[in-house]
Motif scaffolding. Structure first.
Motif, short mmCIF file in Angstrom:
data_model
loop_
_atom_site.label_atom_id
_atom_site.label_comp_id
_atom_site.label_asym_id
_atom_site.label_seq_id
_atom_site.Cartn_x
_atom_site.Cartn_y
_atom_site.Cartn_z
N LYS A 184 0.85 -1.19 0.00
CA LYS A 184 0.00 0.00 0.00
C LYS A 184 0.88 1.24 0.00
O LYS A 184 1.95 1.25 0.58
N SER A 185 0.41 2.26 -0.69
CA SER A 185 1.06 3.56 -0.72
C SER A 185 0.18 4.50 0.08
O SER A 185 -1.03 4.57 -0.16
N TYR A 186 0.78 5.21 1.04
CA TYR A 186 -0.04 6.08 1.88
C TYR A 186 0.73 7.30 2.36
O TYR A 186 1.96 7.33 2.36
N TYR A 187 -0.05 8.27 2.75
CA TYR A 187 0.44 9.52 3.30
C TYR A 187 -0.14 9.65 4.70
O TYR A 187 -1.32 9.35 4.90
N THR A 188 0.66 10.10 5.64
CA THR A 188 0.17 10.34 7.00
C THR A 188 0.14 11.85 7.22
O THR A 188 1.17 12.51 7.08
N ASP A 189 -1.05 12.38 7.54
CA ASP A 189 -1.17 13.83 7.72
C ASP A 189 -0.64 14.25 9.09
O ASP A 189 -0.23 13.42 9.90
N VAL A 190 -0.64 15.57 9.36
CA VAL A 190 -0.07 16.09 10.60
C VAL A 190 -0.78 15.59 11.85
O VAL A 190 -0.19 15.53 12.92
N SER A 191 -2.04 15.19 11.71
CA SER A 191 -2.77 14.65 12.87
C SER A 191 -2.53 13.16 13.06
O SER A 191 -3.05 12.56 13.99
#
Length: 189
Positions: A57-64
């Motif tokens: 999986k490709s993912y981004y983790t936001d600031v929260s």
């Protein structure tokens, strides 16, 4: 294992056995375990990955700290952080293994070399990029205009085998819903 890559090339272009062996010689092989990273945020994206087996999986983790899954890749699919790969930047996304995974790795330098030397390879990657662009556009439009139920039903239709392979919290993150909402969608089927 190289037969999977050969089959994919043959969908878009004709390569002789010798040409294919030459192309294959520009790839490296990696075997990874479940939860191991192919690429982490802030690393250099040196490779485009062709999956021989497994699921990532490709993912981004936001600031929260919330995970936003961009896409999955399974056997016969390609994946990387394309902005970082093409522009020789550090990655913005993480790519990790949902299952034990085997990949062929192609550096940007080797890709460019192959595209310059073999018109068929350049044609192949242009066609693959066009298909990826269409798929990403459709994903964005779905997130903007479809209900959770519609997104779930479309995913089940398009990727029935993935529904069984993915942990529910990961599928929920991909669909942009909570795990509880996903459970309700599951039970309504």
């Amino acid at each position: 294992m190289s037969a999977i890559l050969r089959e994919q090339f043959s969908k878009y272009t004709d390569l002789t056995d010798g040409e294919f062996e030459y192309v294959l010689s520009h790839f490296t092989y990696r075997k990874l375990k479940k939860h191991q990273f192919l690429l982490q945020e802030d690393e250099w994206a040196l490779n485009d990955y062709f999956l021989l087996s497994g699921c990532v999986k490709s993912y981004y983790t936001d600031v929260s700290g919330k995970m936003h899954i961009l896409l999955f890749a399974v056997q016969d699919w390609w994946i990387t952080d394309y902005e970082a790969y093409y522009d020789q930047k550090k990655a913005k996304v993480n790519i990790d293994c949902v299952e034990d995974t085997e990949v062929l790795c192609l550096t940007a330098e080797n890709r460019e070399k192959l595209c310059q030397e073999l018109h068929q390879v350049e044609h192949f990657f242009r066609k693959k990029t066009n298909r990826r662009n269409v798929a990403l556009q459709n994903r964005i439009l779905s997130l903007l205009s479809s209900t959770a139920k519609e997104r779930y039903e479309a995913f089940v239709r398009e990727y029935p085998s993935l529904v069984q392979r993915l942990p529910k919290h990961i599928l929920a993150a991909y669909l942009g819903v909570t795990r509880e909402t996903l459970s309700r969608l599951y039970s309504s089927k």
